[in-house]
Design an enzyme around this catalytic site. Structure first.
Site, PDB file in Angstrom:
ATOM      1  N   GLU A  27      53.006  34.931  31.777  1.00 30.50           N
ATOM      2  CA  GLU A  27      54.321  35.500  32.807  1.00 30.50           C
ATOM      3  C   GLU A  27      54.368  37.412  32.442  1.00 30.50           C
ATOM      4  O   GLU A  27      54.979  38.088  33.331  1.00 30.50           O
ATOM      5  CB  GLU A  27      55.623  35.078  33.173  1.00 30.50           C
ATOM      6  CG  GLU A  27      56.831  35.376  31.936  1.00 30.50           C
ATOM      7  CD  GLU A  27      56.781  34.619  30.689  1.00 30.50           C
ATOM      8  OE1 GLU A  27      55.612  34.031  30.806  1.00 30.50           O
ATOM      9  OE2 GLU A  27      57.448  34.493  30.093  1.00 30.50           O
ATOM     10  N   HIS A  84      52.618  34.380  26.614  1.00 30.44           N
ATOM     11  CA  HIS A  84      53.597  34.356  27.703  1.00 30.44           C
ATOM     12  C   HIS A  84      52.700  34.755  29.040  1.00 30.44           C
ATOM     13  O   HIS A  84      52.473  35.914  29.019  1.00 30.44           O
ATOM     14  CB  HIS A  84      54.855  35.378  27.653  1.00 30.44           C
ATOM     15  CG  HIS A  84      55.938  34.912  26.804  1.00 30.44           C
ATOM     16  ND1 HIS A  84      56.807  34.138  27.113  1.00 30.44           N
ATOM     17  CD2 HIS A  84      55.898  34.982  25.373  1.00 30.44           C
ATOM     18  CE1 HIS A  84      57.666  33.867  26.191  1.00 30.44           C
ATOM     19  NE2 HIS A  84      57.219  34.595  25.238  1.00 30.44           N
ATOM     20  N   CYS A 136      55.364  28.967  25.414  1.00 26.88           N
ATOM     21  CA  CYS A 136      55.878  29.606  24.063  1.00 26.88           C
ATOM     22  C   CYS A 136      56.659  28.717  23.214  1.00 26.88           C
ATOM     23  O   CYS A 136      56.248  27.505  22.843  1.00 26.88           O
ATOM     24  CB  CYS A 136      56.764  30.684  24.380  1.00 26.88           C
ATOM     25  SG  CYS A 136      57.176  31.795  22.702  1.00 26.88           S
TER      26      CYS A 136
END
Lengths: 204, 252
Positions: free
Chosen positions: A185, A183, A79
């Protein structure tokens, strides 16, 4: 050991847990000596470009990370961690980026669409056979939250793009550095695959 | 392509999911993380945990839910209910939540929206609004779980809330909620057109067409539903397949 660099911005809990799915040898750290000897580095970042750079500079970790990048240590930017690899951003005109990549970070121009670009969007791979996209389906969906996007001078470093009003950089890759605007994750199973690919990445 | 989002909502009390579920094969239907994982497998795009814990002593149970969820389910999620201060927000975000939603606390103290947005970024701040029809094209904001009218106009409130820094609106129609007659299209459309942040429509889902209607005519960016998913009337996947067949982009 994989070191997730903690320079005081954002929440790194989810990032750490995502890596922990595949390795026990990961830690969130602000300890320079650990960063100096880690096998791989993760550079996160959320929020304002200038605030991220201010925090990173103030943490005292910046020179060590730059040395490791120059020495060929694999690094994964996430990011705003992707954005600060560039020279600067329209978000914070006075802030200087790390300049690992030449180019600027610009405001998303998407007439008729809401900014930030927030939610799931499919990406297009710009190159075939990238190690960290191995095993992924074509045009996989990732989770994005951003209002600015990186515009590299050298387009050959673009690894993936995403369409949102205009074509935006979704991932970059050169030598030992890879970074995603999305992202991983928070992108479900495909995001975890990118993380696993980074863990398995043999970079030479 | 950019997609519309489907968001199941889980009511959590003292760390346990309340409202029974009809999922087959769950070991523990009250375990928020097991349910979250189940919805993730079905391809939901985000999750919302609404904490309805009454006592302050049990308040931290929701923090543990956030931590457990972030450890095992790798999609974005929001925590709402009982959040009053930026310290409450910090706890949730640190535990792995991506966003926090504010409802009654924001009406009582609108400045909390700005404080949260300034510290954590506006993408973290969801303004939850419970709306009830008050006349032709007019809706009133209710608080305290829909029990207390405020006299505040919904369209004025969402505009003010986004000016203060809310990055998203979670809009519940109290008139439609529980009816299964469909989302409140005029309300959702009016709010979507009044603000430039995403709007999540909530309340009234009963048929597959309802999802389509509120995303198209209602101009919503995302839809929330609870009982139709919990009681197994539809899977998230069925809703997405249906939307796709009607030409709405979703992540399959």
């Amino acid at each position: 050991m994989i070191a997730i660099i903690d320079y005081g911005v954002g929440n790194l809990f989810s990032v750490e847990k995502a890596f922990s799915q595949y390795t026990d040898d990961v830690m969130v750290t602000d300890d320079r000596s650990l960063i100096e000897k880690a096998d791989k580095l993760v550079l996160p970042g959320v929020g304002d470009f200038g605030a991220c750079m201010d925090n990173f500079q103030a943490s005292g970790l910046c020179p060590a990370v730059m040395d490791r990048i120059a020495a060929g240590t694999p690094l994964f930017g996430i990011c705003v961690g992707l954005q600060i690899l560039f020279e600067g951003s329209e978000e914070s005109p006075d802030a200087k980026g790390l300049g690992v990549f030449k180019g600027k970070v610009r405001k998303i121009h998407a007439p008729g669409l809401k900014v930030p670009h927030m939610g799931w969007n499919s990406v297009e791979f710009a190159q075939d056979g990238l190690p960290f996209f191995e095993g992924l389906p074509a045009n996989p969906f990732f989770y994005f939250v951003h209002s600015y996007h990186a515009v590299p001078d050298d387009e050959s470093i673009i690894a993936a793009t995403v369409e949102y009003g205009e074509q935006l950089t979704a991932a970059v890759y050169k030598d030992n550095v890879m970074a995603t605007q999305f992202h991983p994750e928070k992108s479900g199973d495909v995001g975890l695959m990118v993380i696993k690919n980074f863990i398995d990445w043999k970079c030479d | 392509m950019y997609t519309k989002r489907i968001i199941p909502c889980l009511d959590v009390k003292n760390g346990r999911v309340v409202k029974g579920t009809n999922f087959v094969g769950l070991r523990d239907a009250g375990d928020p993380v097991e349910l979250a994982h189940r919805y993730d497998v079905e391809r939901c795009d985000e999750l919302i945990f609404l904490d309805i814990t009454a006592s302050n002593e049990q308040r931290d149970t929701i923090v543990q839910v956030a931590r457990d969820c972030a450890s095992k389910v790798f999609i974005p999620f929001t925590i709402g209910g009982g959040i009053r201060t930026t310290e409450d927000m910090r706890k949730m975000l640190k535990a792995g939540a991506d966003k926090i939603s504010l409802n009654t606390a924001a009406v009582k103290n609108p400045d909390i929206i700005k404080q949260g947005a300034d510290i954590f970024g506006r993408q973290c701040i969801v303004l939850a609004v419970d709306a009830r029809k008050a006349g032709e094209d007019k809706w009133e904001v209710y608080v305290n779980g829909g029990r207390t009218p405020t006299g505040i106009d919904v369209l004025d409130w969402v505009k003010r809330g986004t000016e203060l820094g809310a990055g998203e609106i979670l809009l519940t129609s109290m008139d439609a909620d529980g009816t299964k007659d469909g989302y409140d299209i005029p309300l959702t459309r009016a709010v979507s057109e009044a603000v430039d942040v995403p709007v999540i429509a909530s309340g009234g889902a009963g048929k597959l067409e309802h999802f389509y209607d509120v995303l198209s005519q209602g101009k919503a960016d995302a839809v929330l539903a609870a009982s139709v998913f919990h009681y197994g009337q539809f899977t998230v996947r069925q809703v997405k397949d249906y939307l796709k067949s009607r030409g709405i982009e979703v992540r399959l």
